[in-house]
Structures are given as structure tokens and as C-alpha cells.
Design a protein around this motif. Structure first.
Motif, PDB file in Angstrom:
ATOM      1  N   ARG A   9     -14.780 -28.514  31.456  1.00  0.00           N
ATOM      2  CA  ARG A   9     -15.276 -27.473  32.370  1.00  0.00           C
ATOM      3  C   ARG A   9     -16.224 -26.544  31.600  1.00  0.00           C
ATOM      4  NH1 ARG A   9     -10.526 -26.666  30.387  1.00  0.00           N
ATOM      5  NH2 ARG A   9      -9.811 -24.697  29.599  1.00  0.00           N
ATOM      6  N   ARG A  10     -16.744 -25.549  32.271  1.00  0.00           N
ATOM      7  CA  ARG A  10     -17.602 -24.557  31.619  1.00  0.00           C
ATOM      8  C   ARG A  10     -16.828 -23.813  30.535  1.00  0.00           C
ATOM      9  NH1 ARG A  10     -20.558 -21.359  36.577  1.00  0.00           N
ATOM     10  NH2 ARG A  10     -21.892 -23.078  37.226  1.00  0.00           N
ATOM     11  N   ASP A  11     -17.480 -23.592  29.405  1.00  0.00           N
ATOM     12  CA  ASP A  11     -16.927 -22.780  28.330  1.00  0.00           C
ATOM     13  C   ASP A  11     -17.612 -21.418  28.431  1.00  0.00           C
ATOM     14  OD1 ASP A  11     -15.775 -21.818  25.981  1.00  0.00           O
ATOM     15  OD2 ASP A  11     -17.234 -22.817  24.690  1.00  0.00           O
ATOM     16  N   VAL A  12     -16.935 -20.449  29.042  1.00  0.00           N
ATOM     17  CA  VAL A  12     -17.495 -19.120  29.271  1.00  0.00           C
ATOM     18  C   VAL A  12     -17.206 -18.233  28.065  1.00  0.00           C
ATOM     19  CG1 VAL A  12     -17.512 -17.108  30.788  1.00  0.00           C
ATOM     20  CG2 VAL A  12     -17.165 -19.388  31.751  1.00  0.00           C
ATOM     21  N   HIS A  13     -18.214 -17.540  27.591  1.00  0.00           N
ATOM     22  CA  HIS A  13     -18.086 -16.707  26.404  1.00  0.00           C
ATOM     23  C   HIS A  13     -17.628 -15.306  26.776  1.00  0.00           C
ATOM     24  CE1 HIS A  13     -21.145 -19.832  25.495  1.00  0.00           C
ATOM     25  NE2 HIS A  13     -20.122 -20.152  24.734  1.00  0.00           N
ATOM     26  N   GLU A  14     -16.320 -15.115  26.698  1.00  0.00           N
ATOM     27  CA  GLU A  14     -15.695 -13.828  27.009  1.00  0.00           C
ATOM     28  C   GLU A  14     -14.600 -13.570  25.995  1.00  0.00           C
ATOM     29  OE1 GLU A  14     -14.289 -14.434  30.976  1.00  0.00           O
ATOM     30  OE2 GLU A  14     -16.173 -13.818  31.868  1.00  0.00           O
ATOM     31  N   PRO A  15     -14.377 -12.406  25.510  1.00  0.00           N
ATOM     32  CA  PRO A  15     -15.029 -11.166  25.914  1.00  0.00           C
ATOM     33  C   PRO A  15     -16.342 -10.919  25.178  1.00  0.00           C
ATOM     34  CG  PRO A  15     -13.359 -10.652  24.301  1.00  0.00           C
ATOM     35  CD  PRO A  15     -13.299 -12.153  24.551  1.00  0.00           C
ATOM     36  N   GLY A  16     -16.624 -11.717  24.167  1.00  0.00           N
ATOM     37  CA  GLY A  16     -17.832 -11.493  23.383  1.00  0.00           C
ATOM     38  C   GLY A  16     -18.635 -12.768  23.208  1.00  0.00           C
ATOM     39  N   PRO A  17     -19.650 -12.716  22.349  1.00  0.00           N
ATOM     40  CA  PRO A  17     -20.531 -13.863  22.144  1.00  0.00           C
ATOM     41  C   PRO A  17     -19.870 -14.960  21.311  1.00  0.00           C
ATOM     42  CG  PRO A  17     -21.115 -12.120  20.637  1.00  0.00           C
ATOM     43  CD  PRO A  17     -20.050 -11.565  21.538  1.00  0.00           C
ATOM     44  N   GLU A  18     -20.541 -16.093  21.273  1.00  0.00           N
ATOM     45  CA  GLU A  18     -20.137 -17.222  20.430  1.00  0.00           C
ATOM     46  C   GLU A  18     -21.355 -17.645  19.630  1.00  0.00           C
ATOM     47  OE1 GLU A  18     -17.811 -20.924  21.776  1.00  0.00           O
ATOM     48  OE2 GLU A  18     -19.903 -21.553  21.782  1.00  0.00           O
ATOM     49  N   GLU A  19     -21.150 -17.941  18.356  1.00  0.00           N
ATOM     50  CA  GLU A  19     -22.226 -18.445  17.512  1.00  0.00           C
ATOM     51  C   GLU A  19     -21.801 -19.794  16.960  1.00  0.00           C
ATOM     52  OE1 GLU A  19     -22.860 -15.154  14.837  1.00  0.00           O
ATOM     53  OE2 GLU A  19     -24.161 -14.177  16.304  1.00  0.00           O
ATOM     54  N   VAL A  20     -22.724 -20.740  16.966  1.00  0.00           N
ATOM     55  CA  VAL A  20     -22.435 -22.111  16.565  1.00  0.00           C
ATOM     56  C   VAL A  20     -23.491 -22.569  15.569  1.00  0.00           C
ATOM     57  CG1 VAL A  20     -22.213 -24.498  17.364  1.00  0.00           C
ATOM     58  CG2 VAL A  20     -21.461 -22.625  18.832  1.00  0.00           C
ATOM     59  N   TYR A  21     -23.019 -23.168  14.468  1.00  0.00           N
ATOM     60  CA  TYR A  21     -23.925 -23.827  13.526  1.00  0.00           C
ATOM     61  C   TYR A  21     -23.551 -25.302  13.528  1.00  0.00           C
ATOM     62  CZ  TYR A  21     -26.416 -25.160   9.324  1.00  0.00           C
ATOM     63  OH  TYR A  21     -27.261 -25.785   8.448  1.00  0.00           O
ATOM     64  N   VAL A  22     -24.522 -26.167  13.786  1.00  0.00           N
ATOM     65  CA  VAL A  22     -24.278 -27.607  13.798  1.00  0.00           C
ATOM     66  C   VAL A  22     -24.385 -28.107  12.359  1.00  0.00           C
ATOM     67  CG1 VAL A  22     -24.953 -29.830  14.771  1.00  0.00           C
ATOM     68  CG2 VAL A  22     -25.293 -27.741  16.116  1.00  0.00           C
ATOM     69  N   VAL A  23     -23.237 -28.435  11.773  1.00  0.00           N
ATOM     70  CA  VAL A  23     -23.171 -28.868  10.380  1.00  0.00           C
ATOM     71  C   VAL A  23     -23.646 -30.310  10.240  1.00  0.00           C
ATOM     72  CG1 VAL A  23     -21.624 -29.230   8.409  1.00  0.00           C
ATOM     73  CG2 VAL A  23     -21.269 -27.266   9.924  1.00  0.00           C
ATOM     74  N   ALA A  24     -23.185 -31.191  11.134  1.00  0.00           N
ATOM     75  CA  ALA A  24     -23.551 -32.611  11.078  1.00  0.00           C
ATOM     76  C   ALA A  24     -23.534 -33.180  12.489  1.00  0.00           C
ATOM     77  CB  ALA A  24     -22.564 -33.375  10.193  1.00  0.00           C
ATOM     78  N   GLY A  25     -24.306 -34.230  12.705  1.00  0.00           N
ATOM     79  CA  GLY A  25     -24.342 -34.888  14.008  1.00  0.00           C
ATOM     80  C   GLY A  25     -25.223 -34.157  15.000  1.00  0.00           C
ATOM     81  N   THR A  26     -24.979 -34.412  16.279  1.00  0.00           N
ATOM     82  CA  THR A  26     -25.765 -33.817  17.354  1.00  0.00           C
ATOM     83  C   THR A  26     -24.823 -33.211  18.388  1.00  0.00           C
ATOM     84  OG1 THR A  26     -27.524 -35.441  17.033  1.00  0.00           O
ATOM     85  CG2 THR A  26     -27.526 -34.246  19.106  1.00  0.00           C
ATOM     86  N   PHE A  27     -25.052 -31.940  18.711  1.00  0.00           N
ATOM     87  CA  PHE A  27     -24.258 -31.197  19.680  1.00  0.00           C
ATOM     88  C   PHE A  27     -25.068 -31.036  20.958  1.00  0.00           C
ATOM     89  CE2 PHE A  27     -23.295 -26.893  21.443  1.00  0.00           C
ATOM     90  CZ  PHE A  27     -22.007 -27.153  21.883  1.00  0.00           C
ATOM     91  N   ASP A  28     -24.428 -31.302  22.098  1.00  0.00           N
ATOM     92  CA  ASP A  28     -25.072 -31.153  23.401  1.00  0.00           C
ATOM     93  C   ASP A  28     -24.393 -29.984  24.120  1.00  0.00           C
ATOM     94  OD1 ASP A  28     -25.821 -31.349  26.116  1.00  0.00           O
ATOM     95  OD2 ASP A  28     -25.995 -33.528  25.993  1.00  0.00           O
ATOM     96  N   ASP A  29     -25.167 -28.981  24.512  1.00  0.00           N
ATOM     97  CA  ASP A  29     -24.585 -27.806  25.177  1.00  0.00           C
ATOM     98  C   ASP A  29     -24.613 -27.913  26.699  1.00  0.00           C
ATOM     99  OD1 ASP A  29     -27.242 -27.296  25.851  1.00  0.00           O
ATOM    100  OD2 ASP A  29     -27.399 -25.462  24.659  1.00  0.00           O
ATOM    101  N   GLY A  30     -24.941 -29.097  27.202  1.00  0.00           N
ATOM    102  CA  GLY A  30     -25.022 -29.303  28.647  1.00  0.00           C
ATOM    103  C   GLY A  30     -26.435 -29.140  29.176  1.00  0.00           C
ATOM    104  N   ALA A  31     -27.312 -28.586  28.351  1.00  0.00           N
ATOM    105  CA  ALA A  31     -28.714 -28.414  28.745  1.00  0.00           C
ATOM    106  C   ALA A  31     -29.650 -29.201  27.829  1.00  0.00           C
ATOM    107  CB  ALA A  31     -29.097 -26.940  28.729  1.00  0.00           C
ATOM    108  N   ARG A  32     -29.289 -29.270  26.534  1.00  0.00           N
ATOM    109  CA  ARG A  32     -30.122 -29.990  25.571  1.00  0.00           C
ATOM    110  C   ARG A  32     -29.289 -30.361  24.345  1.00  0.00           C
ATOM    111  NH1 ARG A  32     -31.455 -24.707  25.634  1.00  0.00           N
ATOM    112  NH2 ARG A  32     -33.058 -25.042  27.174  1.00  0.00           N
ATOM    113  N   GLU A  33     -29.814 -31.269  23.554  1.00  0.00           N
ATOM    114  CA  GLU A  33     -29.143 -31.693  22.330  1.00  0.00           C
ATOM    115  C   GLU A  33     -29.666 -30.895  21.148  1.00  0.00           C
ATOM    116  OE1 GLU A  33     -29.690 -35.930  22.048  1.00  0.00           O
ATOM    117  OE2 GLU A  33     -27.946 -36.276  23.330  1.00  0.00           O
ATOM    118  N   HIS A  34     -28.761 -30.585  20.202  1.00  0.00           N
ATOM    119  CA  HIS A  34     -29.101 -29.798  19.024  1.00  0.00           C
ATOM    120  C   HIS A  34     -28.669 -30.558  17.775  1.00  0.00           C
ATOM    121  CE1 HIS A  34     -29.804 -26.393  21.714  1.00  0.00           C
ATOM    122  NE2 HIS A  34     -28.682 -26.758  22.329  1.00  0.00           N
TER     123      HIS A  34
END
Length: 65
Positions: A9-34
Motif C-alpha cells: 500500500r502507500r507508504d505515507v510519511h508521517e509525522p515527519g519526512p523520510e530520507e533514503v539513500y540507495v546503497v546498491a541495486g535499483t529502488f522504484d518509488d512507484g513513479a520512477r526507478e532510482h
């Protein structure tokens, strides 16, 4: 994240922000691949649907806990 993993399901960022660093591989946030080396900042109140077709290693940081 193992290859083929997707958030159910949706991962909603509450109560604060989320920061992500892609260490290895490819991460897809549902809109684009990183690819590895990407830094993402998701402000509080935003959302994404995490997935990875190939698998990835992430470093997650929640500045507000």
C-alpha cells in the motif's frame, strides 16, 4: 529489498519526512526507478509505493523519529 519486493500500500510519511539513500541495486518509488548512489528526500505528508524488481539495499533515515 529482495528482488520482486513491493509494498502492499502507500507508504505515507508521517509525522515527519523520510530520507533514503540507495546503497546498491535499483529502488522504484512507484513513479520512477532510482539507481545506486541516489539520495531521496520525501517531505512529511507525501507518499510513495516502494518496490524493487531487481532488489536493492537502502539506508533509511527518519529525522523526526
Amino acid at each position: 529489498m529482495d528482488a520482486g519486493t513491493s509494498w502492499p500500500r502507500r507508504d505515507v510519511h508521517e509525522p515527519g519526512p523520510e530520507e533514503v539513500y540507495v546503497v546498491a541495486g535499483t529502488f522504484d518509488d512507484g513513479a520512477r526507478e532510482h539507481p545506486a548512489g541516489t539520495f531521496l528526500h520525501a517531505p512529511a505528508g507525501t507518499w510513495h509505493v516502494p518496490a524493487s524488481a531487481t532488489g536493492c539495499t537502502l539506508f533509511l533515515f527518519y529525522p523526526e523519529g
